[in-house]
Design a protein around this motif. Sequence first.
Motif, PDB file in Angstrom:
ATOM      1  N   GLY A   3     -37.517 -81.226  46.854  1.00 29.96           N
ATOM      2  CA  GLY A   3     -36.398 -82.015  46.382  1.00 29.96           C
ATOM      3  C   GLY A   3     -36.090 -81.697  44.928  1.00 29.96           C
ATOM      4  O   GLY A   3     -36.612 -80.765  44.341  1.00 29.96           O
ATOM      5  N   ASP A   4     -35.217 -82.511  44.359  1.00 25.60           N
ATOM      6  CA  ASP A   4     -34.816 -82.332  42.973  1.00 25.60           C
ATOM      7  C   ASP A   4     -36.005 -82.619  42.063  1.00 25.60           C
ATOM      8  O   ASP A   4     -36.617 -83.677  42.139  1.00 25.60           O
ATOM      9  N   ILE A   5     -36.306 -81.670  41.177  1.00 27.66           N
ATOM     10  CA  ILE A   5     -37.485 -81.797  40.320  1.00 27.66           C
ATOM     11  C   ILE A   5     -37.344 -82.963  39.349  1.00 27.66           C
ATOM     12  O   ILE A   5     -38.325 -83.539  38.900  1.00 27.66           O
ATOM     13  N   SER A   6     -36.116 -83.355  39.020  1.00 27.94           N
ATOM     14  CA  SER A   6     -35.931 -84.451  38.072  1.00 27.94           C
ATOM     15  C   SER A   6     -36.285 -85.809  38.673  1.00 27.94           C
ATOM     16  O   SER A   6     -36.308 -86.805  37.963  1.00 27.94           O
ATOM     17  N   THR A   7     -36.584 -85.857  39.974  1.00 28.75           N
ATOM     18  CA  THR A   7     -37.005 -87.117  40.580  1.00 28.75           C
ATOM     19  C   THR A   7     -38.466 -87.425  40.285  1.00 28.75           C
ATOM     20  O   THR A   7     -38.922 -88.523  40.555  1.00 28.75           O
ATOM     21  N   TYR A   8     -39.187 -86.473  39.727  1.00 30.00           N
ATOM     22  CA  TYR A   8     -40.597 -86.662  39.399  1.00 30.00           C
ATOM     23  C   TYR A   8     -40.745 -86.987  37.918  1.00 30.00           C
ATOM     24  O   TYR A   8     -40.026 -86.459  37.077  1.00 30.00           O
ATOM     25  N   THR A   9     -41.707 -87.826  37.604  1.00 32.67           N
ATOM     26  CA  THR A   9     -41.970 -88.141  36.201  1.00 32.67           C
ATOM     27  C   THR A   9     -42.722 -86.980  35.560  1.00 32.67           C
ATOM     28  O   THR A   9     -43.300 -86.131  36.249  1.00 32.67           O
ATOM     29  N   LYS A  10     -42.744 -86.991  34.249  1.00 35.45           N
ATOM     30  CA  LYS A  10     -43.461 -85.930  33.536  1.00 35.45           C
ATOM     31  C   LYS A  10     -44.962 -86.016  33.800  1.00 35.45           C
ATOM     32  O   LYS A  10     -45.642 -84.994  33.854  1.00 35.45           O
ATOM     33  N   THR A  11     -45.463 -87.214  34.013  1.00 42.02           N
ATOM     34  CA  THR A  11     -46.881 -87.381  34.345  1.00 42.02           C
ATOM     35  C   THR A  11     -47.182 -86.765  35.705  1.00 42.02           C
ATOM     36  O   THR A  11     -48.207 -86.099  35.881  1.00 42.02           O
ATOM     37  N   GLU A  12     -46.304 -86.985  36.675  1.00 42.85           N
ATOM     38  CA  GLU A  12     -46.501 -86.382  37.998  1.00 42.85           C
ATOM     39  C   GLU A  12     -46.448 -84.869  37.918  1.00 42.85           C
ATOM     40  O   GLU A  12     -47.214 -84.171  38.594  1.00 42.85           O
ATOM     41  N   CYS A  26     -49.947 -78.070  39.255  1.00 47.78           N
ATOM     42  CA  CYS A  26     -50.721 -78.836  38.276  1.00 47.78           C
ATOM     43  C   CYS A  26     -50.672 -78.144  36.910  1.00 47.78           C
ATOM     44  O   CYS A  26     -51.431 -77.215  36.636  1.00 47.78           O
ATOM     45  N   ALA A  27     -49.767 -78.617  36.070  1.00 52.83           N
ATOM     46  CA  ALA A  27     -49.602 -78.017  34.741  1.00 52.83           C
ATOM     47  C   ALA A  27     -50.866 -78.170  33.905  1.00 52.83           C
ATOM     48  O   ALA A  27     -51.217 -77.277  33.137  1.00 52.83           O
ATOM     49  N   LEU A  28     -51.567 -79.267  34.074  1.00 47.84           N
ATOM     50  CA  LEU A  28     -52.798 -79.488  33.310  1.00 47.84           C
ATOM     51  C   LEU A  28     -53.857 -78.433  33.637  1.00 47.84           C
ATOM     52  O   LEU A  28     -54.512 -77.901  32.738  1.00 47.84           O
ATOM     53  N   ALA A  29     -54.016 -78.100  34.902  1.00 49.66           N
ATOM     54  CA  ALA A  29     -54.979 -77.069  35.292  1.00 49.66           C
ATOM     55  C   ALA A  29     -54.587 -75.709  34.716  1.00 49.66           C
ATOM     56  O   ALA A  29     -55.449 -74.939  34.280  1.00 49.66           O
ATOM     57  N   LEU A  30     -53.292 -75.411  34.702  1.00 49.22           N
ATOM     58  CA  LEU A  30     -52.837 -74.148  34.122  1.00 49.22           C
ATOM     59  C   LEU A  30     -53.078 -74.117  32.617  1.00 49.22           C
ATOM     60  O   LEU A  30     -53.468 -73.083  32.064  1.00 49.22           O
ATOM     61  N   VAL A  67     -39.054 -80.221  28.395  1.00 50.34           N
ATOM     62  CA  VAL A  67     -40.371 -80.564  28.942  1.00 50.34           C
ATOM     63  C   VAL A  67     -40.362 -80.438  30.458  1.00 50.34           C
ATOM     64  O   VAL A  67     -41.322 -79.948  31.060  1.00 50.34           O
ATOM     65  N   TYR A  68     -39.283 -80.839  31.116  1.00 53.52           N
ATOM     66  CA  TYR A  68     -39.183 -80.660  32.562  1.00 53.52           C
ATOM     67  C   TYR A  68     -39.201 -79.179  32.929  1.00 53.52           C
ATOM     68  O   TYR A  68     -39.809 -78.786  33.918  1.00 53.52           O
ATOM     69  N   HIS A  69     -38.530 -78.362  32.139  1.00 52.99           N
ATOM     70  CA  HIS A  69     -38.525 -76.924  32.432  1.00 52.99           C
ATOM     71  C   HIS A  69     -39.913 -76.323  32.273  1.00 52.99           C
ATOM     72  O   HIS A  69     -40.300 -75.429  33.024  1.00 52.99           O
ATOM     73  N   ILE A  70     -40.663 -76.803  31.291  1.00 53.21           N
ATOM     74  CA  ILE A  70     -41.998 -76.256  31.059  1.00 53.21           C
ATOM     75  C   ILE A  70     -42.983 -76.718  32.128  1.00 53.21           C
ATOM     76  O   ILE A  70     -43.797 -75.933  32.611  1.00 53.21           O
ATOM     77  N   LEU A  71     -42.904 -77.976  32.509  1.00 53.74           N
ATOM     78  CA  LEU A  71     -43.867 -78.525  33.468  1.00 53.74           C
ATOM     79  C   LEU A  71     -43.525 -78.238  34.922  1.00 53.74           C
ATOM     80  O   LEU A  71     -44.358 -78.417  35.804  1.00 53.74           O
ATOM     81  N   SER A  72     -42.310 -77.828  35.200  1.00 53.45           N
ATOM     82  CA  SER A  72     -41.905 -77.636  36.594  1.00 53.45           C
ATOM     83  C   SER A  72     -41.882 -76.163  36.969  1.00 53.45           C
ATOM     84  O   SER A  72     -41.761 -75.285  36.128  1.00 53.45           O
ATOM     85  N   GLY A  73     -41.999 -75.933  38.254  1.00 48.34           N
ATOM     86  CA  GLY A  73     -41.926 -74.578  38.771  1.00 48.34           C
ATOM     87  C   GLY A  73     -43.096 -73.725  38.335  1.00 48.34           C
ATOM     88  O   GLY A  73     -44.174 -74.215  38.016  1.00 48.34           O
ATOM     89  N   GLY A  74     -42.862 -72.442  38.302  1.00 49.48           N
ATOM     90  CA  GLY A  74     -43.924 -71.507  37.973  1.00 49.48           C
ATOM     91  C   GLY A  74     -43.927 -71.048  36.538  1.00 49.48           C
ATOM     92  O   GLY A  74     -44.491 -69.996  36.228  1.00 49.48           O
ATOM     93  N   LEU A  75     -43.321 -71.810  35.636  1.00 47.34           N
ATOM     94  CA  LEU A  75     -43.222 -71.365  34.251  1.00 47.34           C
ATOM     95  C   LEU A  75     -44.589 -71.208  33.604  1.00 47.34           C
ATOM     96  O   LEU A  75     -44.883 -70.168  33.011  1.00 47.34           O
ATOM     97  N   LEU A  76     -45.444 -72.201  33.705  1.00 47.43           N
ATOM     98  CA  LEU A  76     -46.776 -72.088  33.090  1.00 47.43           C
ATOM     99  C   LEU A  76     -47.645 -71.059  33.804  1.00 47.43           C
ATOM    100  O   LEU A  76     -48.422 -70.349  33.167  1.00 47.43           O
ATOM    101  N   LEU A  77     -47.509 -70.961  35.123  1.00 48.30           N
ATOM    102  CA  LEU A  77     -48.238 -69.932  35.864  1.00 48.30           C
ATOM    103  C   LEU A  77     -47.823 -68.546  35.376  1.00 48.30           C
ATOM    104  O   LEU A  77     -48.660 -67.681  35.116  1.00 48.30           O
ATOM    105  N   GLY A  78     -46.519 -68.353  35.223  1.00 44.93           N
ATOM    106  CA  GLY A  78     -46.023 -67.083  34.717  1.00 44.93           C
ATOM    107  C   GLY A  78     -46.448 -66.822  33.287  1.00 44.93           C
ATOM    108  O   GLY A  78     -46.789 -65.697  32.922  1.00 44.93           O
ATOM    109  N   ALA A  79     -46.456 -67.873  32.461  1.00 45.64           N
ATOM    110  CA  ALA A  79     -46.821 -67.710  31.051  1.00 45.64           C
ATOM    111  C   ALA A  79     -48.277 -67.315  30.887  1.00 45.64           C
ATOM    112  O   ALA A  79     -48.613 -66.473  30.053  1.00 45.64           O
ATOM    113  N   VAL A  80     -49.156 -67.912  31.674  1.00 42.90           N
ATOM    114  CA  VAL A  80     -50.589 -67.671  31.509  1.00 42.90           C
ATOM    115  C   VAL A  80     -51.051 -66.405  32.223  1.00 42.90           C
ATOM    116  O   VAL A  80     -51.839 -65.630  31.680  1.00 42.90           O
ATOM    117  N   PHE A  81     -50.544 -66.166  33.422  1.00 45.28           N
ATOM    118  CA  PHE A  81     -51.110 -65.098  34.239  1.00 45.28           C
ATOM    119  C   PHE A  81     -50.208 -63.892  34.455  1.00 45.28           C
ATOM    120  O   PHE A  81     -50.701 -62.822  34.789  1.00 45.28           O
TER     121      PHE A  81
END
Length: 152
Positions: A3-12, A26-30, A67-81
């Motif tokens: 669904g629309d990513i903006s329906t999730y909170t930043k904590t989720e 899981c942005a925290l794990a990344l 913050v939504y752009h950073i925490l959503s999708g594969g952005l952090l996965l792409g940034a780290v790996f």
Amino acid sequence: SGGDISTYTKTELLFGMRPGCLGETCALALLLGFVYLVARRVISPIVPVTFVGTVFVVTWLCGQDPVYHILSGGLLLGAVFMVTDFTSKPTTPVGECLFAAGVGILTAVLRIWGPYPEGVCFAILLMNAVAPLIEWLTMPRVYGVRIGRHAA
């Protein structure tokens, strides 16, 4: 799929409490993986920070929530790996920063105006095609060596 990513909170988004591909939710794990790789000196923090920072600035300038752009999708996965891959990015420090900034700009542009909601993989592939040129342009000059037509 989720669904629309903006329906999730930043904590989720931070704790991965949303549907998505394995490893990108899981942005925290990344972020913990990022800290581990930097502490072990496997990667330099410059490239991922430049990539994420560029996405932050571009999305903010375009009126989006960075913050939504950073925490959503594969952005952090792409940034780290992915952006830190040794075989596809330039080797010079300036080249690495240009490469990461280019990936960040393309990611933001593809996410905001493109028909595809993600953009990270396409941005990395496009910048991989430009990486040899960036490498050539940012290679430091060796003093005492004449650059000319007949240089080998």
